[in-house]
Design a protein around this motif. Structure first.
Motif, PDB file in Angstrom:
ATOM      1  N   TYR A  11       0.686  -1.179   0.041  1.00 40.60           N
ATOM      2  CA  TYR A  11       0.031  -0.017   0.040  1.00 40.60           C
ATOM      3  C   TYR A  11       0.883   1.188  -0.124  1.00 40.60           C
ATOM      4  O   TYR A  11       0.424   2.337  -0.022  1.00 40.60           O
ATOM      5  CB  TYR A  11      -0.834   0.012   1.086  1.00 40.60           C
ATOM      6  CG  TYR A  11      -2.194  -1.088   1.236  1.00 40.60           C
ATOM      7  CD1 TYR A  11      -2.862  -1.164   0.469  1.00 40.60           C
ATOM      8  CD2 TYR A  11      -1.726  -2.080   2.150  1.00 40.60           C
ATOM      9  CE1 TYR A  11      -3.913  -2.058   0.407  1.00 40.60           C
ATOM     10  CE2 TYR A  11      -2.641  -3.283   2.166  1.00 40.60           C
ATOM     11  CZ  TYR A  11      -3.761  -3.087   1.500  1.00 40.60           C
ATOM     12  OH  TYR A  11      -4.621  -4.042   1.352  1.00 40.60           O
ATOM     13  N   ARG A  12       2.191   1.163   0.231  1.00 36.95           N
ATOM     14  CA  ARG A  12       2.951   2.380   0.283  1.00 36.95           C
ATOM     15  C   ARG A  12       2.498   3.063   1.273  1.00 36.95           C
ATOM     16  O   ARG A  12       2.240   2.453   2.471  1.00 36.95           O
ATOM     17  CB  ARG A  12       3.068   3.215  -1.181  1.00 36.95           C
ATOM     18  CG  ARG A  12       3.309   2.358  -2.185  1.00 36.95           C
ATOM     19  CD  ARG A  12       4.681   1.987  -2.244  1.00 36.95           C
ATOM     20  NE  ARG A  12       5.023   0.618  -3.062  1.00 36.95           N
ATOM     21  CZ  ARG A  12       6.212   0.761  -3.779  1.00 36.95           C
ATOM     22  NH1 ARG A  12       6.934   1.510  -3.979  1.00 36.95           N
ATOM     23  NH2 ARG A  12       6.117  -0.579  -4.357  1.00 36.95           N
ATOM     24  N   TRP A  13       2.473   4.523   1.331  1.00 32.28           N
ATOM     25  CA  TRP A  13       2.010   5.578   2.158  1.00 32.28           C
ATOM     26  C   TRP A  13       0.834   5.166   2.854  1.00 32.28           C
ATOM     27  O   TRP A  13       0.379   5.460   3.972  1.00 32.28           O
ATOM     28  CB  TRP A  13       2.154   6.824   1.861  1.00 32.28           C
ATOM     29  CG  TRP A  13       1.216   7.170   0.776  1.00 32.28           C
ATOM     30  CD1 TRP A  13       1.419   7.181  -0.653  1.00 32.28           C
ATOM     31  CD2 TRP A  13      -0.015   7.751   0.718  1.00 32.28           C
ATOM     32  NE1 TRP A  13       0.467   7.561  -1.321  1.00 32.28           N
ATOM     33  CE2 TRP A  13      -0.455   8.112  -0.522  1.00 32.28           C
ATOM     34  CE3 TRP A  13      -0.830   8.328   1.960  1.00 32.28           C
ATOM     35  CZ2 TRP A  13      -1.638   8.522  -0.470  1.00 32.28           C
ATOM     36  CZ3 TRP A  13      -2.009   8.646   1.709  1.00 32.28           C
ATOM     37  CH2 TRP A  13      -2.564   8.900   0.476  1.00 32.28           C
ATOM     38  N   ARG A  14      -0.114   4.430   2.066  1.00 32.92           N
ATOM     39  CA  ARG A  14      -1.642   4.299   2.547  1.00 32.92           C
ATOM     40  C   ARG A  14      -1.643   3.072   3.554  1.00 32.92           C
ATOM     41  O   ARG A  14      -2.510   2.758   4.200  1.00 32.92           O
ATOM     42  CB  ARG A  14      -2.266   3.923   1.511  1.00 32.92           C
ATOM     43  CG  ARG A  14      -2.710   5.277   0.402  1.00 32.92           C
ATOM     44  CD  ARG A  14      -3.904   4.730  -0.385  1.00 32.92           C
ATOM     45  NE  ARG A  14      -3.584   3.589  -1.294  1.00 32.92           N
ATOM     46  CZ  ARG A  14      -4.306   2.732  -1.398  1.00 32.92           C
ATOM     47  NH1 ARG A  14      -5.576   2.598  -0.661  1.00 32.92           N
ATOM     48  NH2 ARG A  14      -4.037   1.716  -2.333  1.00 32.92           N
TER      49      ARG A  14
ATOM     50  N   TRP B 277      -0.710   3.029   6.502  1.00 36.59           N
ATOM     51  CA  TRP B 277      -1.330   3.757   7.715  1.00 36.59           C
ATOM     52  C   TRP B 277      -2.641   3.381   7.866  1.00 36.59           C
ATOM     53  O   TRP B 277      -3.304   3.291   9.223  1.00 36.59           O
ATOM     54  CB  TRP B 277      -0.801   5.184   8.029  1.00 36.59           C
ATOM     55  CG  TRP B 277      -1.668   6.198   7.237  1.00 36.59           C
ATOM     56  CD1 TRP B 277      -1.570   6.502   5.904  1.00 36.59           C
ATOM     57  CD2 TRP B 277      -2.891   6.693   7.501  1.00 36.59           C
ATOM     58  NE1 TRP B 277      -2.221   7.475   5.392  1.00 36.59           N
ATOM     59  CE2 TRP B 277      -3.410   7.453   6.339  1.00 36.59           C
ATOM     60  CE3 TRP B 277      -3.636   6.551   8.585  1.00 36.59           C
ATOM     61  CZ2 TRP B 277      -4.623   8.352   6.481  1.00 36.59           C
ATOM     62  CZ3 TRP B 277      -4.860   7.461   8.658  1.00 36.59           C
ATOM     63  CH2 TRP B 277      -5.148   8.021   7.523  1.00 36.59           C
ATOM     64  N   ARG B 278      -3.421   3.473   6.871  1.00 40.28           N
ATOM     65  CA  ARG B 278      -4.969   3.187   6.914  1.00 40.28           C
ATOM     66  C   ARG B 278      -5.292   1.951   7.525  1.00 40.28           C
ATOM     67  O   ARG B 278      -6.405   1.426   7.884  1.00 40.28           O
ATOM     68  CB  ARG B 278      -5.527   3.475   5.420  1.00 40.28           C
ATOM     69  CG  ARG B 278      -5.622   4.914   5.136  1.00 40.28           C
ATOM     70  CD  ARG B 278      -6.232   5.091   3.552  1.00 40.28           C
ATOM     71  NE  ARG B 278      -5.972   6.139   3.084  1.00 40.28           N
ATOM     72  CZ  ARG B 278      -6.686   7.447   3.293  1.00 40.28           C
ATOM     73  NH1 ARG B 278      -7.670   7.382   4.389  1.00 40.28           N
ATOM     74  NH2 ARG B 278      -6.444   8.325   2.743  1.00 40.28           N
TER      75      ARG B 278
ATOM     76  N   ALA C  23      -9.172  -0.573   3.367  1.00 37.72           N
ATOM     77  CA  ALA C  23      -8.336  -0.166   2.582  1.00 37.72           C
ATOM     78  C   ALA C  23      -8.635  -0.613   1.215  1.00 37.72           C
ATOM     79  O   ALA C  23      -8.718  -0.060   0.011  1.00 37.72           O
ATOM     80  CB  ALA C  23      -6.828  -0.664   2.852  1.00 37.72           C
TER      81      ALA C  23
ATOM     82  N   PRO D  53     -10.341   5.377   2.695  1.00 36.07           N
ATOM     83  CA  PRO D  53      -9.975   6.225   1.671  1.00 36.07           C
ATOM     84  C   PRO D  53     -11.011   7.144   1.558  1.00 36.07           C
ATOM     85  O   PRO D  53     -12.255   6.734   1.698  1.00 36.07           O
ATOM     86  CB  PRO D  53      -9.789   5.110   0.682  1.00 36.07           C
ATOM     87  CG  PRO D  53      -9.649   3.851   0.986  1.00 36.07           C
ATOM     88  CD  PRO D  53     -10.301   4.057   2.454  1.00 36.07           C
ATOM     89  N   ASP D  54     -10.798   8.506   0.841  1.00 38.30           N
ATOM     90  CA  ASP D  54     -11.763   9.340   0.576  1.00 38.30           C
ATOM     91  C   ASP D  54     -12.780   8.777  -0.376  1.00 38.30           C
ATOM     92  O   ASP D  54     -12.447   8.304  -1.520  1.00 38.30           O
ATOM     93  CB  ASP D  54     -10.884  10.683  -0.126  1.00 38.30           C
ATOM     94  CG  ASP D  54     -10.616  11.315   1.305  1.00 38.30           C
ATOM     95  OD1 ASP D  54     -10.846  11.425   2.204  1.00 38.30           O
ATOM     96  OD2 ASP D  54      -9.242  11.755   0.971  1.00 38.30           O
TER      97      ASP D  54
ATOM     98  N   ASN E 135      -7.606  -1.368  -6.297  1.00 34.23           N
ATOM     99  CA  ASN E 135      -6.507  -2.007  -5.566  1.00 34.23           C
ATOM    100  C   ASN E 135      -5.702  -2.542  -6.236  1.00 34.23           C
ATOM    101  O   ASN E 135      -4.703  -3.476  -5.705  1.00 34.23           O
ATOM    102  CB  ASN E 135      -7.235  -3.190  -4.755  1.00 34.23           C
ATOM    103  CG  ASN E 135      -8.177  -3.938  -5.300  1.00 34.23           C
ATOM    104  OD1 ASN E 135      -8.285  -3.889  -6.404  1.00 34.23           O
ATOM    105  ND2 ASN E 135      -8.730  -4.932  -4.431  1.00 34.23           N
TER     106      ASN E 135
ATOM    107  N   HIS F 217      -2.579  -2.327  -6.962  1.00 34.52           N
ATOM    108  CA  HIS F 217      -1.298  -1.636  -6.951  1.00 34.52           C
ATOM    109  C   HIS F 217      -0.363  -2.750  -7.084  1.00 34.52           C
ATOM    110  O   HIS F 217      -0.533  -3.995  -7.121  1.00 34.52           O
ATOM    111  CB  HIS F 217      -1.168  -1.032  -5.666  1.00 34.52           C
ATOM    112  CG  HIS F 217      -2.090   0.115  -5.559  1.00 34.52           C
ATOM    113  ND1 HIS F 217      -1.589   1.434  -5.981  1.00 34.52           N
ATOM    114  CD2 HIS F 217      -3.387   0.446  -5.298  1.00 34.52           C
ATOM    115  CE1 HIS F 217      -2.445   2.388  -5.760  1.00 34.52           C
ATOM    116  NE2 HIS F 217      -3.710   1.761  -5.083  1.00 34.52           N
TER     117      HIS F 217
END
Lengths: 782, 223
Positions: free
Chosen positions: A658-661, A663-664, A710, A767-768, A779, A781
């Motif tokens: 998820y890289r920087w995501r 944290w979610r 996520a 996520p927004d 997803n 990614h």
């Protein structure tokens, strides 16, 4: 799609075959009943010293498991005790007790004077030996004469003209139990006399019929004899109380949780078949976990069963996500879309549990294998079978999902400010935890008995002057004479300390079987006594001259009393618990015995005993309760470390995906963890192994929630699944917070707080929901 | 309830029953025969006090309430079977209801033994020989109380009691009911008229303790 579909069908069929085989294996494994293990120490790794300590402790505790003691007090003691004995004897058609001792004659069938007959000349109270040393024994003539002519004595002029054996036995007499009116009685501190009844159970103390028969018999006795009062002691009473409590909790907490769970799932899915499809993976998970664990470990620890089964509760997540998605998507449902989330959820949970399989703790390994196998089985069932089951999709499910989504989406926009507040709050909570959180590893966590029952137990033991067997000195030596000498020297050191004000008692085998050197010295003293003093006695008593000759002749070839002979005598039976015999230690053979201590209450007393033990070779002090508490603490720390390691590894995996995501994903479980620990710290609730196992569950469910959020965060179906997952887990485990059993209470409390926090946190890390990014497959990614 | 099997036994259960079976067994066994003798002495003291008219145990019990204190002389003969020898001793006795039995040995050695009920133990003035004998002493004394209270039921749980003869010449035989007791004691015989005159206790090993009483009369007021 046809080849893939046929592959799927083949796999589903194959999975059915695997489950059938598992069922067959399990049925074969339990053909003689489920092999279970309840020993707490079985959870921990063996080390060099502990098998011996373990055995010593078991041996000291074991004989009391199948016995019970009743103390009756009543105006007419004989009547009351007789009625109670009769009722107990008749209970359960005479099947309850194998043996009941309550009359003085019940214990009279083991006269030590018969079996000790030949050894008596080597057994002298130390004071008597000193007397003979001092005056050659002349001062013993007068008491011996009185004995010969007393109407209450039964003298044996040839075998024992000085009554040495009676004196020796009397010097060993420290029991507060006295025969009285044909009963066995003890006196209370206030002078009340209690009749003593000792029952030997015919059945296991955990046998429910036995518990019921005993409880009913005592209740009937108490209502028929309101003037009598009873004090109980024995494992069966604790077991019965525990079983009663468990039954009560199952009917209240358990039934409540079950009804709530079914009601919620029915309300959402409106289909009993869907309900069954949710429970199916759980059953299949257990079907995989049970035979595998039994095959690998031989027996199932009850802790594994209790916690492992609840960890499989995480498995319902997979089924919930699939069913929620399907109910809302209807014909548009594709398993492929959900597969990454489901897989990552499984991998994260497997990682957390398998990390524990790497620990050196066999118990933890077993729990980990059980949970991992169960999760894998449940996951495979969800993926392979559930999509093939034709299930109705009720429109209500979608409506509920929409409404829930609207109601719980935060109104506040998630600005930088909120993030700063969150980070600040987390740091504050961390500080609170660091400053205030305490831990508790005491053994009472495992003990479901009420304070009153334990107090009654202690009162009975106090009245009987008996020991717990939980504080003892473990003594080893290469051979029997050396071991007895060490025990005797230890007894002398303890006597000196007691004379110096240390208020303890002890039970030492060397008091009954003196070391060979002491036995030899005793015989020498008796030989002295049988010289001039014996001749004087016989002459003054007017006994025939040959008594002297015959008495002296008996001193030839007197055998030494050894431990084996003593333990084989009826009188020595009570000492068998103290004797460990030949044991292998440090690669060589050695002999071991325990010296049991009583009345060790304060740390100062313990320190003194430890000093005495420390100064001696082959002697260690063991506090069994402290030791078991230490083991619980070790278990707790190991779990913490390995879960930490697993979390770190998982975070790396999540960052990769998820890289920087990432944290979610980690925010809900870690936030919940932080929250639970902060609540505990703030309220002063100590952390223990059971709350920590609860945290593991919170982490597992929290991670699943984070991953699904996520992966498919913008779908109401996902949020419904997450909500249902946390709600069902709160119902299943969180309600255990209301259990009176400490272990379950702490597990439940942790789940209750933690899972609620997970649920509250997820909406904030979604996520927004910007329409531009709205896509079922957001997803893909790397 | 998960692991209470592991936690409980050593946490809470103590070793009482186990320890009891070892030493207590011995103590009680050794106490039993002594106690039996004492029982006799006591039974005796109760019969002393009783004008031997009734041969019904209930009547006997009633008369006990009016038992006066007694004193007199005794001759005790202990037959030792394995030596085929008799040990003979003489002396005086005093019996005070509810308080004590005093056994004053005059020949061949001088000794004074006092038996008191347990609760009155502290009252006993001649309590020189304490310690090891405490348990036996107390048991015997407690039995004394029991018997003085006329608790025949207690004796009958252990002995089969038969009463023969008439008020002027009667004889009572007590036979142990339990095997444990029978291993030490085969039977007890009591005989008398107005008071108990003869007591014989037959031990299982062949030893016989015989006590003859004479010069029995109510105790002087000057105790």
């Amino acid at each position: 799609m046809t080849p893939a579909d046929s592959t799927g069908r083949r796999l589903a069929r194959l999975w059915g075959v695997v489950l059938l085989i598992a069922l067959g294996v399990f049925v074969w494994q339990v053909r003689d009943g489920l092999p279970t293990d309840t020993r707490l120490t079985a959870l921990l790794p063996p080390d060099r010293q502990s098998p011996l300590i373990e055995r010593a402790g078991e041996q000291l505790g074991q004989p009391f498991a199948d016995r019970f003691v009743l103390l009756v007090s009543a105006p007419d003691l004989g009547d009351a005790a007789g009625a109670l004995a009769e009722a107990l004897g008749a209970a359960d058609d005479g099947q309850l007790v194998a043996r009941l001792d309550w009359r003085d004659v019940d214990l009279a069938d083991a006269d030590p004077r018969e079996s000790l007959d030949r050894y008596r000349y080597r057994l002298l109270p130390p004071a008597l030996r000193e007397t003979i040393h001092t005056d050659g024994g002349t001062s013993l003539v007068q008491p011996a004469l009185e004995r010969l002519f007393s109407p209450t004595a039964s003298p044996q002029p040839v075998a024992d003209p000085f009554g040495l054996l009676d004196r020796w036995l009397a010097a060993r007499d420290d029991s507060p139990v006295t025969p009285w009116h044909g009963l066995l009685t003890v006196r209370g501190d206030d002078g009340t006399r209690h009749a003593l009844l000792i029952g030997q159970l015919a059945a296991n103390p955990y046998s429910l019929p036995a518990q019921q028969a005993l409880t009913e018999t005592l209740a009937a006795f108490e209502s028929a004899h309101p003037e009598a009062s009873l004090l109980h002691s024995g494992l069966i009473f604790h077991a019965a109380a525990g079983a009663r409590q468990a039954r009560h909790e199952i009917t209240t907490i358990g039934l409540g949780a079950f009804v709530g769970l079914i009601a919620i799932l029915l309300a959402v899915f409106r289909s009993p078949r869907t309900l069954v499809s949710l429970l199916l993976p759980l059953g299949c998970g257990l079907l995989v976990a049970l035979p595998l664990t039994l095959a690998l470990f031989g027996r199932l620890h009850l802790m594994t069963l209790a916690f492992g089964a609840s960890l499989i509760g995480v498995a319902i997540d997979y089924a919930l996500h699939l069913q929620c998605d399907r109910a809302i998507q209807g014909r548009a449902f594709r398993l492929r879309a959900l597969l990454p989330g489901l897989t990552l959820g499984l991998v994260s949970s497997l990682a957390a549990y398998l990390a524990q399989a790497l620990t050196p703790l066999p118990g933890l390994r077993q729990m980990a294998v059980f949970a991992a196998a169960g999760l894998a089985g449940a996951w495979l069932t969800v993926v392979l079978w559930l999509p093939r089951l034709r299930l109705p999709a009720h429109p209500a499910t979608a409506r509920i999902a929409e409404r829930l989504w609207r109601l719980t989406t935060p109104r506040i926009s998630r600005s930088r400010g909120v993030a700063v507040i969150a980070v600040g709050l987390s740091l504050a909570l961390l500080g609170l935890i660091a400053a205030r959180l305490t831990v508790d590893d005491s053994l009472h966590l495992l003990n479901p008995s009420s304070a009153e029952r334990l107090a009654e137990e202690r009162q009975v033991q106090h009245l009987l002057g008996s020991d717990t067997g939980s504080h003892f000195l473990l003594v080893t030596a290469p051979d029997e004479p050396a071991l007895l000498s060490r025990l005797a020297a230890l007894g002398d050191a303890l006597d000196a300390a007691i004379a110096d004000g240390l208020s303890i008692g002890y039970d030492d085998l060397a008091d009954r079987v003196p070391p060979p050197a002491v036995q030899d010295a005793n015989l020498a003293a008796v030989t002295t006594l049988y010289g001039e003093p014996l001749a004087t006695l016989v002459e003054r008593a007017g006994l025939p001259e040959r008594v002297v000759r015959e008495a002296r002749a008996r001193l030839d070839g007197v055998p030494r009393l050894d431990v084996a002979s003593w333990l084989a005598m009826p009188a020595g039976q009570g000492d068998r618990r103290l004797w460990l015999g030949r044991v292998a230690q440090h690669g060589s053979d050695t002999l071991a015995a325990t010296l049991v201590l009583t009345g060790l209450d304060t740390p100062a007393e313990v320190a003194r005993i430890e000093a005495i033990a420390h100064a001696r070779e082959g002697t260690i002090y063991v506090d069994r309760v402290a030791r078991l508490s230490g083991l619980l603490g070790e278990l707790r720390r190991h779990i913490a470390v390995w879960v930490g390691v697993a979390l770190a590894a998982l975070t790396l995996l999540l960052v990769w995906r998820y890289r920087w995501r990432a944290w979610r994903v980690v925010a809900p479980p870690l936030g919940a963890l932080l929250g639970v620990l902060a609540v505990f710290a703030a309220l002063g609730i100590p952390l223990n192994v059971f709350s920590q196992l609860g945290l593991l569950l919170v982490l597992g469910i929290g991670l699943d929630a984070g991953i699904f959020s996520a992966e498919h965060g913008r779908r109401p179906a996902t949020w419904l699944a997450i909500s249902l997952s946390t709600l069902t887990s709160v119902l299943a485990f969180g309600l255990l917070a209301f259990s009176a059993t400490p272990a379950l209470h702490y597990l439940g409390l942790t789940c209750l707080i933690g899972l609620t926090l997970v649920w509250l946190l997820v909406p904030w890390v979604r996520p927004d929901p910007t329409p531009a990014k709205e896509s079922a497959h957001g997803n893909d990614h790397p | 309830m998960i692991a209470d099997a592991a936690a409980l036994p050593r946490l809470t259960l103590r070793s009482a029953p186990n320890r009891l079976r070892g030493f207590l067994a011995g103590r009680i066994a050794s106490a039993t025969d002594k106690e039996t003798v004492m029982r006799l002495l006591i039974l005796l003291s109760l019969l002393w006090a009783m004008p031997a008219l009734a041969f019904d145990l209930d009547d006997l019990q009633h008369r006990l309430a009016a038992t006066p204190d007694l004193q007199g002389r005794f001759v005790q003969q202990r037959h030792l079977a394995d030596l085929d020898t008799d040990l003979t001793s003489r002396g005086r006795f005093r019996y005070q209801r509810d308080t004590r039995v005093v056994w004053i040995l005059e020949q061949p050695v001088e000794d004074r033994m006092v038996f008191t009920p347990e609760d009155a133990g502290r009252l006993s003035e001649a309590d020189g020989e304490r310690g090891n004998d405490d348990r036996r002493r107390q048991q015997a004394a407690t039995l004394l109380m029991n018997l003085l209270d006329g608790d025949w039921q207690a004796l009958e749980t252990r002995f089969a009691i038969t009463l023969d003869g008439d008020a002027e010449a009667w004889q009572a035989t007590l036979e142990p009911r339990q095997d444990a007791l029978r291993r030490y004691l085969s039977r007890i015989r009591l005989a008398g008229g107005r008071y108990v005159e003869r007591l014989a206790m037959h031990a299982a090993n062949g030893d016989v303790l015989t006590v003859r009483f004479s010069d029995q009369r109510p105790l002087d007021d000057a105790r």
